[in-house]
Design a protein around this motif. Structure first.
Motif, PDB file in Angstrom:
ATOM      1  N   ASP A 124      35.892  20.123 -41.382  1.00  0.00           N
ATOM      2  CA  ASP A 124      35.869  18.783 -41.958  1.00  0.00           C
ATOM      3  C   ASP A 124      37.098  17.970 -41.530  1.00  0.00           C
ATOM      4  N   ASP A 125      37.628  18.294 -40.343  1.00  0.00           N
ATOM      5  CA  ASP A 125      38.784  17.581 -39.793  1.00  0.00           C
ATOM      6  C   ASP A 125      38.305  16.688 -38.648  1.00  0.00           C
ATOM      7  N   PHE A 126      38.075  15.430 -38.978  1.00  0.00           N
ATOM      8  CA  PHE A 126      37.606  14.459 -38.005  1.00  0.00           C
ATOM      9  C   PHE A 126      38.729  13.501 -37.606  1.00  0.00           C
ATOM     10  N   ASN A 127      39.964  13.994 -37.551  1.00  0.00           N
ATOM     11  CA  ASN A 127      41.088  13.186 -37.091  1.00  0.00           C
ATOM     12  C   ASN A 127      40.686  12.571 -35.752  1.00  0.00           C
ATOM     13  N   PRO A 128      40.811  11.252 -35.609  1.00  0.00           N
ATOM     14  CA  PRO A 128      40.344  10.610 -34.373  1.00  0.00           C
ATOM     15  C   PRO A 128      41.082  11.062 -33.112  1.00  0.00           C
ATOM     16  N   VAL A 129      42.245  11.658 -33.241  1.00  0.00           N
ATOM     17  CA  VAL A 129      42.927  12.167 -32.048  1.00  0.00           C
ATOM     18  C   VAL A 129      42.115  13.303 -31.415  1.00  0.00           C
ATOM     19  N   HIS A 130      41.216  13.905 -32.218  1.00  0.00           N
ATOM     20  CA  HIS A 130      40.368  14.989 -31.718  1.00  0.00           C
ATOM     21  C   HIS A 130      38.975  14.512 -31.311  1.00  0.00           C
ATOM     22  N   VAL A 131      38.470  13.454 -31.958  1.00  0.00           N
ATOM     23  CA  VAL A 131      37.049  13.118 -31.787  1.00  0.00           C
ATOM     24  C   VAL A 131      36.778  11.701 -31.279  1.00  0.00           C
ATOM     25  N   ASP A 132      37.797  10.876 -31.110  1.00  0.00           N
ATOM     26  CA  ASP A 132      37.581   9.479 -30.714  1.00  0.00           C
ATOM     27  C   ASP A 132      38.467   9.155 -29.513  1.00  0.00           C
ATOM     28  N   GLU A 133      37.854   9.088 -28.342  1.00  0.00           N
ATOM     29  CA  GLU A 133      38.616   8.868 -27.108  1.00  0.00           C
ATOM     30  C   GLU A 133      39.361   7.537 -27.116  1.00  0.00           C
ATOM     31  N   ALA A 134      38.731   6.475 -27.599  1.00  0.00           N
ATOM     32  CA  ALA A 134      39.395   5.164 -27.626  1.00  0.00           C
ATOM     33  C   ALA A 134      40.656   5.203 -28.482  1.00  0.00           C
ATOM     34  N   PHE A 135      40.574   5.838 -29.646  1.00  0.00           N
ATOM     35  CA  PHE A 135      41.746   5.969 -30.515  1.00  0.00           C
ATOM     36  C   PHE A 135      42.799   6.843 -29.832  1.00  0.00           C
ATOM     37  N   ALA A 136      42.370   8.020 -29.351  1.00  0.00           N
ATOM     38  CA  ALA A 136      43.301   9.000 -28.780  1.00  0.00           C
ATOM     39  C   ALA A 136      44.007   8.456 -27.533  1.00  0.00           C
ATOM     40  N   ALA A 137      43.332   7.591 -26.781  1.00  0.00           N
ATOM     41  CA  ALA A 137      43.936   7.021 -25.566  1.00  0.00           C
ATOM     42  C   ALA A 137      45.174   6.194 -25.889  1.00  0.00           C
ATOM     43  N   LYS A 138      45.256   5.682 -27.107  1.00  0.00           N
ATOM     44  CA  LYS A 138      46.391   4.840 -27.514  1.00  0.00           C
ATOM     45  C   LYS A 138      47.533   5.644 -28.129  1.00  0.00           C
ATOM     46  N   THR A 139      47.376   6.973 -28.222  1.00  0.00           N
ATOM     47  CA  THR A 139      48.418   7.816 -28.807  1.00  0.00           C
ATOM     48  C   THR A 139      49.350   8.339 -27.718  1.00  0.00           C
ATOM     49  N   ALA A 140      50.385   9.037 -28.142  1.00  0.00           N
ATOM     50  CA  ALA A 140      51.326   9.649 -27.198  1.00  0.00           C
ATOM     51  C   ALA A 140      50.632  10.664 -26.292  1.00  0.00           C
ATOM     52  N   TYR A 141      49.478  11.187 -26.720  1.00  0.00           N
ATOM     53  CA  TYR A 141      48.759  12.190 -25.923  1.00  0.00           C
ATOM     54  C   TYR A 141      47.896  11.558 -24.834  1.00  0.00           C
ATOM     55  N   ARG A 142      47.670  10.246 -24.920  1.00  0.00           N
ATOM     56  CA  ARG A 142      46.895   9.500 -23.923  1.00  0.00           C
ATOM     57  C   ARG A 142      45.510  10.085 -23.683  1.00  0.00           C
ATOM     58  N   GLY A 143      44.916  10.545 -24.753  1.00  0.00           N
ATOM     59  CA  GLY A 143      43.565  11.109 -24.678  1.00  0.00           C
ATOM     60  C   GLY A 143      43.381  12.150 -25.762  1.00  0.00           C
ATOM     61  N   ARG A 144      42.138  12.546 -25.930  1.00  0.00           N
ATOM     62  CA  ARG A 144      41.811  13.505 -26.985  1.00  0.00           C
ATOM     63  C   ARG A 144      42.452  14.859 -26.748  1.00  0.00           C
ATOM     64  N   ILE A 145      42.809  15.494 -27.853  1.00  0.00           N
ATOM     65  CA  ILE A 145      43.319  16.865 -27.815  1.00  0.00           C
ATOM     66  C   ILE A 145      42.509  17.696 -28.799  1.00  0.00           C
ATOM     67  N   ALA A 146      42.465  18.994 -28.532  1.00  0.00           N
ATOM     68  CA  ALA A 146      41.762  19.920 -29.416  1.00  0.00           C
ATOM     69  C   ALA A 146      42.569  20.141 -30.694  1.00  0.00           C
ATOM     70  N   HIS A 147      41.895  20.476 -31.765  1.00  0.00           N
ATOM     71  CA  HIS A 147      42.567  20.864 -33.008  1.00  0.00           C
ATOM     72  C   HIS A 147      43.475  22.066 -32.713  1.00  0.00           C
TER      73      HIS A 147
END
Length: 150
Positions: A40-63
């Motif tokens: 039940d962990d739907f943190n957008p850094v894991h599941v939303d490419e558009a959101f994750a692209a704007k983070t320090a990781y520059r894209g999705r990462i696995a839990h």
């Protein structure tokens, strides 16, 4: 490097310090989605490419705990294997894991307490040569096998 015991699990008396087992697990879109649903962990850094692209990781990462679960798979199916019960686990995360990476989950016996039937395992997850996560687990291990049904 050891393989799974023919019975499915090693008993306490068969273990020795230094025994090591590993499992290689590809990180896929499906695994991340299934893990998000199971945890039940739907943190957008894991599941939303558009959101994750704007983070320090520059894209999705696995839990992180998805990678940790691969170590749990080694403990439960190879070393010590069937019958091992987790008592504790420490984890430190060092690098992100991404879709397409293959995680090598490695578990090594580092201490055995015959009296309490507890074993300390050094755990690591690697992508290539890079350690992405490490820690230590304490598990209880059976002293004898269950008799065969029949």
């Amino acid at each position: 490097m050891i393989e799974a015991h023919p019975t499915g699990g090693y008993i306490l008396e068969e273990l020795s310090v230094g025994m090591t087992a590993e499992k290689h697990v590809p990180v896929t879109e499906d695994r991340i989605q299934l893990f998000a649903e199971a945890s039940d962990d739907f943190n957008p850094v894991h599941v939303d490419e558009a959101f994750a692209a704007k983070t320090a990781y520059r894209g999705r990462i696995a839990h992180g705990l998805l990678s940790a679960s691969f170590g749990s798979a080694v403990v439960g199916t190879i070393l010590p294997g069937a019958g091992a019960i987790y008592l504790s686990q420490t984890l430190a995360f060092h690098r992100p894991v991404r879709i397409g990476d293959v995680v090598t989950a490695r578990v090594t016996v580092s201490a055995i307490d015959q009296e309490s039937a507890r074993v300390v395992l050094t755990c690591a997850a690697l992508v290539g040569e890079d350690v992405v996560m490490d820690g230590e687990a304490t598990v209880r291990v059976p002293r004898r096998r269950r008799p065969a049904k029949g």
